[in-house]
Scaffold this active site. Structure first.
Site, PDB file in Angstrom:
ATOM      1  N   HIS A  62       0.886  -1.178   0.000  1.00 37.95           N
ATOM      2  CA  HIS A  62       0.000   0.000   0.000  1.00 37.95           C
ATOM      3  C   HIS A  62       0.917   1.220   0.000  1.00 37.95           C
ATOM      4  O   HIS A  62       1.576   1.480   1.004  1.00 37.95           O
ATOM      5  CB  HIS A  62      -0.876   0.024   1.255  1.00 37.95           C
ATOM      6  CG  HIS A  62      -1.738  -1.192   1.414  1.00 37.95           C
ATOM      7  ND1 HIS A  62      -3.047  -1.240   0.977  1.00 37.95           N
ATOM      8  CD2 HIS A  62      -1.492  -2.409   1.962  1.00 37.95           C
ATOM      9  CE1 HIS A  62      -3.563  -2.431   1.259  1.00 37.95           C
ATOM     10  NE2 HIS A  62      -2.637  -3.162   1.858  1.00 37.95           N
ATOM     11  N   PHE A  63       0.985   1.933  -1.121  1.00 40.44           N
ATOM     12  CA  PHE A  63       1.900   3.074  -1.221  1.00 40.44           C
ATOM     13  C   PHE A  63       1.181   4.424  -1.132  1.00 40.44           C
ATOM     14  O   PHE A  63       1.781   5.471  -1.330  1.00 40.44           O
ATOM     15  CB  PHE A  63       2.770   2.966  -2.479  1.00 40.44           C
ATOM     16  CG  PHE A  63       3.934   1.987  -2.333  1.00 40.44           C
ATOM     17  CD1 PHE A  63       4.242   1.425  -1.102  1.00 40.44           C
ATOM     18  CD2 PHE A  63       4.707   1.643  -3.424  1.00 40.44           C
ATOM     19  CE1 PHE A  63       5.307   0.525  -0.952  1.00 40.44           C
ATOM     20  CE2 PHE A  63       5.783   0.760  -3.295  1.00 40.44           C
ATOM     21  CZ  PHE A  63       6.080   0.199  -2.059  1.00 40.44           C
ATOM     22  N   HIS A 230      -2.459 -12.690   2.610  1.00 43.59           N
ATOM     23  CA  HIS A 230      -2.088 -12.746   4.039  1.00 43.59           C
ATOM     24  C   HIS A 230      -2.854 -13.759   4.890  1.00 43.59           C
ATOM     25  O   HIS A 230      -3.622 -13.395   5.775  1.00 43.59           O
ATOM     26  CB  HIS A 230      -2.138 -11.363   4.690  1.00 43.59           C
ATOM     27  CG  HIS A 230      -3.281 -10.459   4.312  1.00 43.59           C
ATOM     28  ND1 HIS A 230      -4.578 -10.885   4.197  1.00 43.59           N
ATOM     29  CD2 HIS A 230      -3.301  -9.130   4.086  1.00 43.59           C
ATOM     30  CE1 HIS A 230      -5.347  -9.863   3.891  1.00 43.59           C
ATOM     31  NE2 HIS A 230      -4.591  -8.785   3.816  1.00 43.59           N
ATOM     32  N   ASP A 300       2.376  -6.842   2.544  1.00 45.36           N
ATOM     33  CA  ASP A 300       1.235  -6.001   2.937  1.00 45.36           C
ATOM     34  C   ASP A 300       1.759  -4.688   3.548  1.00 45.36           C
ATOM     35  O   ASP A 300       1.143  -4.150   4.476  1.00 45.36           O
ATOM     36  CB  ASP A 300       0.316  -6.751   3.913  1.00 45.36           C
ATOM     37  CG  ASP A 300      -1.037  -6.072   4.089  1.00 45.36           C
ATOM     38  OD1 ASP A 300      -1.327  -5.127   3.340  1.00 45.36           O
ATOM     39  OD2 ASP A 300      -1.789  -6.487   4.980  1.00 45.36           O
TER      40      ASP A 300
HETATM   41  O1  DOR Z   1      -3.623  -3.785   8.397  1.00 47.66           O
HETATM   42  C1  DOR Z   1      -3.898  -3.505   7.230  1.00 47.66           C
HETATM   43  N1  DOR Z   1      -3.690  -2.264   6.742  1.00 47.66           N
HETATM   44  N2  DOR Z   1      -4.430  -4.432   6.435  1.00 47.66           N
HETATM   45  C2  DOR Z   1      -4.894  -4.134   5.219  1.00 47.66           C
HETATM   46  O2  DOR Z   1      -5.367  -5.017   4.548  1.00 47.66           O
HETATM   47  C3  DOR Z   1      -4.896  -2.754   4.729  1.00 47.66           C
HETATM   48  C4  DOR Z   1      -3.796  -2.017   5.352  1.00 47.66           C
HETATM   49  C5  DOR Z   1      -3.829  -0.531   5.077  1.00 47.66           C
HETATM   50  O3  DOR Z   1      -4.070  -0.164   3.923  1.00 47.66           O
HETATM   51  O4  DOR Z   1      -3.570   0.231   5.986  1.00 47.66           O
END
Ligand code: DOR
Length: 435
Positions: A62-63, A230, A300
């Protein structure tokens, strides 16, 4: 004439095994393995004492761009990748705007082309209404469904909507599997004043298993390629043992290395969705990897600022950064005898290329892209928050010494990381898919 670089003296990790070999790179490609001594060479890299592996492909990051650039952006996320030996990332759609239209997907691809130092791809996010978009999308590894809600509002949990997505689309699908009604019921049972440790009781084993079973049932009925993101529980590993070969699964370092006891030490830094679980789950995930039930390791990588994380639960957001340490964590695991170097390469390089049909990546092979990493299996180094290149500038592994580190990274033949420094002028390319 394209520049030619000969990487000589390394032990090279091939799909068939590890052996000493010379690798000749020309332009963006691997031109030859063990070329004749008469071959033209412009630059020689002496890699004696080191191992050469294919670049890591992290299929779940997640960028945060666009929308949450105070946490991370495509440039800083890619710098962290280069340092960590990750040469290709596949990024998730829970940005703002979410990547649920062709325009939003193309916008991300354009941004990445102008600012990412490694290669990139972006998932298209599913909503209950965008099946037509999911059908049209091309320049993407696949469809992401949040069957359980997490950061952002991309939740699809109605059975009718899920059936439609599996029935009417052809791209591979991956999903965040935590059952929303189980999570809600747990939350109500625990009451209005939950503590951080309750996070793993709210997002419990049953929530993960029920959603994974539900998604795999759809994948089997519609014979649709499906990747479980995950996996966090022993029960899911058991359930997945009987999966058909078009269903694949992945584990993340935080679920392999952290346990609920770590909330005492690390607080919300290890608050994740799916939640971290028990030592028995760690062991089961390792066994799942070794036996081939789980094929992929991805991070992740989900950065939030330390200020955001410091808010009292449940205001503290879920997610931790990991992309610049994941390879070192796994090299250290191989040093400690938990797995072999060949397995690390299989899980982090070859398997994600196979699962997402990525062209010319995931192995050291003539004609493949020269996405390469030299690793020093004897190098000891301690992870330090202040040295992290992720914009969030912290790691839940701060203070941990690891043995085995990437020391040089090439992206399509260009050196992007060397002597501890990332060259921020290098540009990666859009991943291509063979389908
Ligand atoms: O803990 C998480 N944070 N799991 C996810 O699937 C999304 C991620 C986020 O985008 O912060």
């Amino acid at each position: 004439m394209s520049q030619r670089t000969l990487i000589t003296g390394a032990q090279v990790v091939f799909p068939e095994g590890i052996r000493a070999a010379n690798v000749l790179v020309e332009g963006h490609q691997i031109l030859a393995i063990d070329p004749p001594s008469t071959a033209r060479v412009d630059e020689t890299v002496n890699a004696k004492g080191l191992h050469l592996i294919p670049g890591v492909i992290d299929d779940q990051v997640h960028f945060r761009e666009p929308g949450f650039e105070h946490k991370e952006d495509l440039h800083t996320g890619s710098l962290a990748c280069a340092k960590g030996g990750v040469t290709t990332f596949l990024e998730m759609p829970n940005t703002n705007p979410a990547t649920v239209t062709i325009e939003a997907l193309h916008d991300k691809l354009e941004r990445a082309a102008s600012k990412c130092v490694v290669n990139f791809g972006f998932y298209i996010g599913a909503t209950a209404e965008n099946v037509d978009v999911l059908q049209q999308a091309k320049r993407t590894p696949g469809i992401k469904i949040f069957i359980g809600s997490s950061t952002g509002n991309l939740l699809v949990d109605s059975q009718a909507a899920l059936e439609r997505i599996f029935a009417e689309t052809t791209l591979p699908i991956c999903a965040h599997c935590e059952d929303e009604s189980t999570v809600r019921a747990n939350r109500e049972r625990i009451g209005s004043n939950p503590s951080l440790a309750d996070h793993s009781k709210i997002r419990d084993h049953a929530a993960a298993l029920i959603a994974t079973q539900r998604a795999v049932d759809l994948a089997i009925r519609y014979k649709h390629r499906f990747h479980v993101l995950h996996v966090s529980t022993a029960q899911e590993v058991e359930f997945l043992r009987g999966r058909p070969d078009w269903v694949t699964a992945e584990a993340c370092p935080h679920h392999l290395f952290f346990q609920i006891e770590d909330y005492d030490r690390l607080g919300s830094q290890v608050q994740m969705n799916p939640s971290i679980k028990t030592a028995a789950d760690n062991v089961a995930l390792w066994e799942g990897l070794r036996s081939g039930v789980i094929e992929v390791i991805a991070t992740d990588h989900a950065p939030h600022t330390l200020e955001e994380k410091a808010q009292a639960y449940p205001k503290s957001p879920s997610g931790l950064p990991a992309v610049e340490n994941s390879l070192a964590l796994m090299l250290d695991a191989s040093y400690r005898g938990l797995c072999t170097l060949e397995q690390v390469v299989a899980w982090m390089c070859a398997a994600p290329a196979r699962v997402w049909d990525i062209k010319n990546k995931g192995a050291i092979r003539e004609g493949f892209d020269a996405d390469l990493v030299l690793v020093d299996l004897a190098k000891r180094q301690t992870i330090r928050n202040e040295e992290q290149l992720t914009k969030s500038q912290w790691s839940p592994w701060h203070g941990v010494e690891l043995t085995g580190w990437p020391v040089r990274t090439w992206v399509r033949g260009q050196t992007v990381f060397q002597n501890g420094k990332v060259d921020s002028d290098v540009r990666g390319a859009e991943a291509e898919y063979q389908r």
